[in-house]
Write a protein that holds these residues in place. Structure first.
Motif, short mmCIF file in Angstrom:
data_model
loop_
_atom_site.label_atom_id
_atom_site.label_comp_id
_atom_site.label_asym_id
_atom_site.label_seq_id
_atom_site.Cartn_x
_atom_site.Cartn_y
_atom_site.Cartn_z
N VAL A 5 0.86 -1.19 0.00
CA VAL A 5 0.00 0.00 0.00
C VAL A 5 0.89 1.23 0.00
O VAL A 5 1.90 1.28 0.71
N MET A 6 0.54 2.23 -0.80
CA MET A 6 1.27 3.48 -0.80
C MET A 6 0.28 4.63 -0.68
O MET A 6 -0.70 4.69 -1.44
N THR A 7 0.51 5.52 0.27
CA THR A 7 -0.32 6.71 0.40
C THR A 7 0.52 7.93 0.08
O THR A 7 1.72 7.98 0.37
N VAL A 8 -0.13 8.93 -0.52
CA VAL A 8 0.57 10.11 -1.03
C VAL A 8 -0.03 11.37 -0.42
O VAL A 8 -1.26 11.53 -0.40
N GLY A 9 0.83 12.26 0.06
CA GLY A 9 0.33 13.54 0.56
C GLY A 9 1.27 14.19 1.55
O GLY A 9 1.67 13.55 2.52
N ASP A 10 1.64 15.44 1.31
CA ASP A 10 2.47 16.16 2.26
C ASP A 10 1.80 16.24 3.63
O ASP A 10 2.47 16.23 4.67
N GLU A 11 0.47 16.34 3.63
CA GLU A 11 -0.26 16.48 4.89
C GLU A 11 -0.10 15.25 5.78
O GLU A 11 -0.21 15.34 7.01
N LEU A 12 0.19 14.10 5.18
CA LEU A 12 0.41 12.88 5.96
C LEU A 12 1.77 12.90 6.63
O LEU A 12 1.95 12.40 7.75
N LEU A 13 2.75 13.48 5.94
CA LEU A 13 4.11 13.52 6.46
C LEU A 13 4.31 14.61 7.50
O LEU A 13 5.18 14.50 8.37
N THR A 14 3.51 15.67 7.44
CA THR A 14 3.62 16.74 8.43
C THR A 14 2.80 16.45 9.68
O THR A 14 2.94 17.14 10.69
N GLY A 15 1.95 15.42 9.62
CA GLY A 15 1.12 15.09 10.76
C GLY A 15 -0.17 15.87 10.83
O GLY A 15 -0.94 15.72 11.78
N ASN A 16 -0.44 16.71 9.82
CA ASN A 16 -1.69 17.47 9.82
C ASN A 16 -2.89 16.59 9.51
O ASN A 16 -4.03 16.95 9.84
N THR A 17 -2.66 15.47 8.85
CA THR A 17 -3.74 14.51 8.56
C THR A 17 -3.27 13.13 8.98
O THR A 17 -2.16 12.71 8.64
N VAL A 18 -4.10 12.43 9.73
CA VAL A 18 -3.78 11.06 10.14
C VAL A 18 -4.08 10.13 8.97
O VAL A 18 -5.15 10.21 8.35
N ASP A 19 -3.15 9.26 8.65
CA ASP A 19 -3.29 8.35 7.51
C ASP A 19 -4.17 7.16 7.88
O ASP A 19 -3.68 6.08 8.20
#
Length: 253
Positions: A5-19
């Motif tokens: 599985v691969m998820t994409v998004g800067d918001e996931l890496l900054t912690g602003n959005t929980v994956d």
């Protein structure tokens, strides 16, 4: 059968959005008999996405599910990165464009937006890697894509959880079919995981199973999930643990 599985998004890496997407996808794949070997998260960067895809393809999973980065804005670059990673062109999907047009016209009629006309961002979502099969998005505008590449089934889905779940359930899972796979969940009446460890090791050597242990803290029970190709094999492993003095209670999640 192996999956990644691969998820994409800067918001996931900054912690602003929980994956939460990766957990949901992994759970549904596991229920279908796929062993999810890795979950990878990358930012909204074409080079990083390409690199991650190529690394995954080198490991040759049976299935790769990618989620995120299919929208109309500048940082939605997943389809482009997938196309480049596979050595394909991005091509306009006329069928997809018509559905996107109808989607925005409906939003306009219902009063959600003030302009239904196709613009650059909306048209952008209709471009798929050459040879890809569009996947119906019943909850949003951007279509998903299905591509088989060197024996790997690749599914590209939106990042909005509602849209991702709809495409996964209606388009992805039916293409994967049903496989015999069992997960038995127990609460083990033992307060120290280190005492359970040698028994789990012995069970793994004796039976064709995988076992996941989830401690709840010292002095409490330990959650166990036994994965197997048949309920009989999973039950054998469970009985083995009980015979070694580990009381097991069915765990309802």
């Amino acid at each position: 059968m192996l999956a990644e599985v691969m998820t994409v998004g800067d918001e996931l890496l900054t912690g602003n959005t929980v994956d939460s997407n990766s957990a949901f996808i992994a759970k549904r794949l596991s229920e279908r008999g796929y062993w999810v070997r890795r979950i990878t998260t990358v930012g909204d960067d074409v080079g990083e996405i390409k690199k991650a895809i190529n690394e995954i393809l080198e490991r040759k999973p049976d299935v790769l599910v990618i989620s995120g980065g299919l929208g109309p804005t500048h940082d939605d670059v997943t389809m482009l990165a997938v196309a480049e990673a596979l050595g394909r062109r991005l091509v306009l999907c006329e069928e997809c464009l018509e559905k996107i047009k109808a989607f925005y016209e409906r939003l306009y009629r219902e009063g959600y937006i003030d302009d239904p006309a196709l613009n650059e961002g909306r048209v952008k979502m209709a471009y798929l890697p050459e040879g890809a099969e569009p996947l119906e998005n019943s909850e949003g505008a951007a279509p998903g894509a299905y591509i088989e590449h060197n024996g790997v089934k690749i599914f590209v889905l939106p990042g909005m959880p509602r849209e991702m779940k709809a495409i996964l359930e209606n388009e992805v899972l039916p293409r994967l079919g049903e496989r015999k796979f069992v997960q038995l969940k127990f609460l083990a009446g033992i307060t120290d995981e280190s005492k359970l460890a040698p028994l789990l090791k012995e069970a793994l050597e004796r039976f064709n199973v995988r076992i996941h242990s989830s401690p709840k803290g010292f002095g409490k029970y330990i959650g166990l999930i036994i994965f197997a190709g048949s309920e009989e094999e999973a039950e054998k492993a469970a009985r083995f643990l009980e015979e070694r003095g580990i009381p097991l209670e069915r765990w309802k999640l």
